[in-house]
Write a protein that holds these residues in place. Structure first.
Motif, PDB file in Angstrom:
ATOM      1  N   LEU A 177       0.873  -1.211   0.035  1.00  0.00           N
ATOM      2  CA  LEU A 177       0.003  -0.092  -0.033  1.00  0.00           C
ATOM      3  C   LEU A 177       1.200   1.226   0.023  1.00  0.00           C
ATOM      4  O   LEU A 177       1.555   1.591   1.087  1.00  0.00           O
ATOM      5  N   LEU A 178       0.880   1.907  -1.230  1.00  0.00           N
ATOM      6  CA  LEU A 178       1.635   3.299  -0.958  1.00  0.00           C
ATOM      7  C   LEU A 178       0.583   4.267  -0.662  1.00  0.00           C
ATOM      8  O   LEU A 178      -0.587   4.615  -1.266  1.00  0.00           O
ATOM      9  N   GLN A 179       1.093   5.137   0.245  1.00  0.00           N
ATOM     10  CA  GLN A 179       0.292   6.206   0.493  1.00  0.00           C
ATOM     11  C   GLN A 179       0.967   7.425   0.224  1.00  0.00           C
ATOM     12  O   GLN A 179       1.958   8.030   0.870  1.00  0.00           O
ATOM     13  N   LEU A 180       0.650   8.001  -0.779  1.00  0.00           N
ATOM     14  CA  LEU A 180       1.377   9.107  -1.414  1.00  0.00           C
ATOM     15  C   LEU A 180       0.755  10.619  -1.358  1.00  0.00           C
ATOM     16  O   LEU A 180      -0.449  10.853  -1.435  1.00  0.00           O
ATOM     17  N   GLY A 181       1.608  11.608  -0.921  1.00  0.00           N
ATOM     18  CA  GLY A 181       1.178  12.861  -0.718  1.00  0.00           C
ATOM     19  C   GLY A 181       1.170  13.484  -2.265  1.00  0.00           C
ATOM     20  O   GLY A 181       1.685  12.766  -3.113  1.00  0.00           O
ATOM     21  N   GLY A 182       0.466  14.646  -2.407  1.00  0.00           N
ATOM     22  CA  GLY A 182       0.261  15.275  -3.396  1.00  0.00           C
ATOM     23  C   GLY A 182       1.778  15.600  -4.328  1.00  0.00           C
ATOM     24  O   GLY A 182       1.658  15.688  -5.676  1.00  0.00           O
ATOM     25  N   LEU A 227      -7.613  11.353 -11.256  1.00  0.00           N
ATOM     26  CA  LEU A 227      -7.224  11.715  -9.917  1.00  0.00           C
ATOM     27  C   LEU A 227      -6.850  13.419  -9.916  1.00  0.00           C
ATOM     28  O   LEU A 227      -6.646  14.074 -10.982  1.00  0.00           O
ATOM     29  N   THR A 228      -7.278  13.909  -8.720  1.00  0.00           N
ATOM     30  CA  THR A 228      -7.114  15.372  -8.568  1.00  0.00           C
ATOM     31  C   THR A 228      -5.448  15.511  -8.213  1.00  0.00           C
ATOM     32  O   THR A 228      -4.954  15.137  -7.351  1.00  0.00           O
ATOM     33  N   SER A 229      -4.906  16.505  -9.216  1.00  0.00           N
ATOM     34  CA  SER A 229      -3.430  17.124  -9.105  1.00  0.00           C
ATOM     35  C   SER A 229      -3.330  17.413  -7.548  1.00  0.00           C
ATOM     36  O   SER A 229      -4.217  18.430  -7.012  1.00  0.00           O
ATOM     37  N   GLY A 230      -2.351  17.132  -7.173  1.00  0.00           N
ATOM     38  CA  GLY A 230      -1.872  17.584  -5.873  1.00  0.00           C
ATOM     39  C   GLY A 230      -2.587  17.041  -4.413  1.00  0.00           C
ATOM     40  O   GLY A 230      -2.331  17.522  -3.353  1.00  0.00           O
ATOM     41  N   SER A 231      -3.502  16.040  -4.971  1.00  0.00           N
ATOM     42  CA  SER A 231      -4.088  15.558  -3.718  1.00  0.00           C
ATOM     43  C   SER A 231      -3.340  14.299  -3.227  1.00  0.00           C
ATOM     44  O   SER A 231      -2.527  13.632  -3.848  1.00  0.00           O
ATOM     45  N   ARG A 232      -3.679  13.741  -2.086  1.00  0.00           N
ATOM     46  CA  ARG A 232      -3.087  12.452  -1.308  1.00  0.00           C
ATOM     47  C   ARG A 232      -3.983  11.467  -2.341  1.00  0.00           C
ATOM     48  O   ARG A 232      -5.189  11.207  -2.664  1.00  0.00           O
ATOM     49  N   VAL A 233      -2.969  10.214  -2.547  1.00  0.00           N
ATOM     50  CA  VAL A 233      -3.447   9.164  -3.143  1.00  0.00           C
ATOM     51  C   VAL A 233      -2.703   7.868  -2.448  1.00  0.00           C
ATOM     52  O   VAL A 233      -1.867   7.758  -2.346  1.00  0.00           O
ATOM     53  N   ASP A 234      -3.975   7.025  -2.434  1.00  0.00           N
ATOM     54  CA  ASP A 234      -3.301   5.477  -1.822  1.00  0.00           C
ATOM     55  C   ASP A 234      -3.800   4.551  -3.110  1.00  0.00           C
ATOM     56  O   ASP A 234      -4.657   4.590  -3.695  1.00  0.00           O
ATOM     57  N   VAL A 235      -2.655   3.678  -3.165  1.00  0.00           N
ATOM     58  CA  VAL A 235      -2.726   2.721  -4.205  1.00  0.00           C
ATOM     59  C   VAL A 235      -2.024   1.723  -3.812  1.00  0.00           C
ATOM     60  O   VAL A 235      -1.189   1.526  -3.175  1.00  0.00           O
ATOM     61  N   VAL A 236      -2.810   0.410  -4.035  1.00  0.00           N
ATOM     62  CA  VAL A 236      -2.178  -0.820  -3.685  1.00  0.00           C
ATOM     63  C   VAL A 236      -1.391  -1.310  -5.116  1.00  0.00           C
ATOM     64  O   VAL A 236      -1.956  -1.658  -6.351  1.00  0.00           O
ATOM     65  N   VAL A 237      -0.081  -1.444  -4.829  1.00  0.00           N
ATOM     66  CA  VAL A 237       0.649  -1.964  -6.127  1.00  0.00           C
ATOM     67  C   VAL A 237       0.359  -3.363  -6.598  1.00  0.00           C
ATOM     68  O   VAL A 237       0.366  -4.178  -5.787  1.00  0.00           O
ATOM     69  N   VAL A 238       0.167  -3.140  -8.011  1.00  0.00           N
ATOM     70  CA  VAL A 238      -0.019  -4.487  -8.772  1.00  0.00           C
ATOM     71  C   VAL A 238       1.441  -4.820  -9.403  1.00  0.00           C
ATOM     72  O   VAL A 238       2.152  -6.030  -9.193  1.00  0.00           O
ATOM     73  N   ARG A 239       2.100  -3.654 -10.133  1.00  0.00           N
ATOM     74  CA  ARG A 239       3.519  -3.732 -10.508  1.00  0.00           C
ATOM     75  C   ARG A 239       3.957  -2.577 -10.887  1.00  0.00           C
ATOM     76  O   ARG A 239       3.085  -1.665 -10.905  1.00  0.00           O
ATOM     77  N   LEU A 240       5.252  -2.393 -10.942  1.00  0.00           N
ATOM     78  CA  LEU A 240       5.965  -1.533 -11.201  1.00  0.00           C
ATOM     79  C   LEU A 240       6.270  -1.692 -12.870  1.00  0.00           C
ATOM     80  O   LEU A 240       6.702  -2.558 -13.336  1.00  0.00           O
ATOM     81  N   HIS A 277      -4.347  -0.820  -7.766  1.00  0.00           N
ATOM     82  CA  HIS A 277      -5.761  -0.694  -7.263  1.00  0.00           C
ATOM     83  C   HIS A 277      -5.963   0.293  -6.191  1.00  0.00           C
ATOM     84  O   HIS A 277      -5.167   0.531  -5.350  1.00  0.00           O
ATOM     85  N   HIS A 278      -7.270   0.979  -6.301  1.00  0.00           N
ATOM     86  CA  HIS A 278      -7.448   1.678  -5.318  1.00  0.00           C
ATOM     87  C   HIS A 278      -7.578   0.747  -3.998  1.00  0.00           C
ATOM     88  O   HIS A 278      -8.414  -0.315  -4.272  1.00  0.00           O
ATOM     89  N   PRO A 279      -7.508   1.043  -2.838  1.00  0.00           N
ATOM     90  CA  PRO A 279      -7.531  -0.134  -1.649  1.00  0.00           C
ATOM     91  C   PRO A 279      -9.087  -0.528  -1.629  1.00  0.00           C
ATOM     92  O   PRO A 279      -9.000  -1.891  -1.137  1.00  0.00           O
ATOM     93  N   GLU A 280      -9.976   0.488  -1.803  1.00  0.00           N
ATOM     94  CA  GLU A 280     -11.591   0.014  -1.371  1.00  0.00           C
ATOM     95  C   GLU A 280     -11.708  -0.970  -2.345  1.00  0.00           C
ATOM     96  O   GLU A 280     -12.880  -1.711  -2.263  1.00  0.00           O
ATOM     97  N   CYS A 281     -11.360  -1.016  -3.616  1.00  0.00           N
ATOM     98  CA  CYS A 281     -11.763  -1.905  -4.509  1.00  0.00           C
ATOM     99  C   CYS A 281     -11.201  -3.313  -4.506  1.00  0.00           C
ATOM    100  O   CYS A 281     -11.658  -4.219  -5.294  1.00  0.00           O
ATOM    101  N   LEU A 282     -10.410  -3.675  -3.577  1.00  0.00           N
ATOM    102  CA  LEU A 282      -9.687  -5.153  -3.410  1.00  0.00           C
ATOM    103  C   LEU A 282     -10.649  -5.780  -2.526  1.00  0.00           C
ATOM    104  O   LEU A 282     -10.461  -7.252  -2.504  1.00  0.00           O
ATOM    105  N   TYR A 283     -11.920  -5.311  -2.114  1.00  0.00           N
ATOM    106  CA  TYR A 283     -12.911  -6.172  -1.425  1.00  0.00           C
ATOM    107  C   TYR A 283     -14.123  -6.413  -2.170  1.00  0.00           C
ATOM    108  O   TYR A 283     -14.431  -5.259  -2.422  1.00  0.00           O
ATOM    109  N   PRO A 284     -14.599  -7.706  -2.248  1.00  0.00           N
ATOM    110  CA  PRO A 284     -14.285  -8.784  -1.570  1.00  0.00           C
ATOM    111  C   PRO A 284     -13.155  -9.639  -2.328  1.00  0.00           C
ATOM    112  O   PRO A 284     -12.636 -10.378  -1.828  1.00  0.00           O
ATOM    113  N   ASN A 285     -12.773  -9.365  -3.444  1.00  0.00           N
ATOM    114  CA  ASN A 285     -12.021 -10.077  -4.446  1.00  0.00           C
ATOM    115  C   ASN A 285     -11.257  -9.298  -5.586  1.00  0.00           C
ATOM    116  O   ASN A 285     -11.752  -8.829  -6.543  1.00  0.00           O
ATOM    117  N   ALA A 286     -10.022  -9.130  -5.331  1.00  0.00           N
ATOM    118  CA  ALA A 286      -9.157  -8.121  -6.256  1.00  0.00           C
ATOM    119  C   ALA A 286      -8.879  -8.932  -7.557  1.00  0.00           C
ATOM    120  O   ALA A 286      -8.934  -8.355  -8.796  1.00  0.00           O
TER     121      ALA A 286
END
Length: 91
Positions: free
Chosen positions: A15-20, A29-42, A59-68
């Motif tokens: 889980l990457l929790q990225l500042g703007g 995505l809104t430029s300059g906003s905080r973004v959380d992303v669960v890495v699938v790949r670089l 993925h957005h963290p919330e879209c991983l449930y129930p099954n990514a």
């Protein structure tokens, strides 16, 4: 000529929790906003484009449930390599 530093090793499901300032260029995505992303790949296939930025697919963290496994990655954004190094050194 100085060699480029190695690409950070950020494992899938991190889980990457990225500042703007840690990212740019992400669809819907809104430029300059905080973004959380669960890495699938670089996107190491695009690493030659910049020493400072790396494309991340995930993925957005919330879209991983129930099954990514039910859908393909829904995010792709350009992340500062310095931000990825912070997560790589933490694991």
């Amino acid at each position: 000529m100085k060699a480029a530093p190695p690409i950070p090793q950020v494992v899938a499901d991190t889980l990457l929790q990225l500042g703007g300032d840690d990212w740019s260029l992400g669809r819907d995505l809104t430029s300059g906003s905080r973004v959380d992303v669960v890495v699938v790949r670089l996107r190491t296939d695009l690493a030659h484009l910049s020493d400072e930025w790396m494309w991340v697919t995930g993925h957005h963290p919330e879209c991983l449930y129930p099954n990514a496994d039910e859908h393909l990655p829904c995010m792709e954004l350009r992340v500062r390599v310095a931000a990825l190094r912070r997560y790589a050194s933490a694991t």
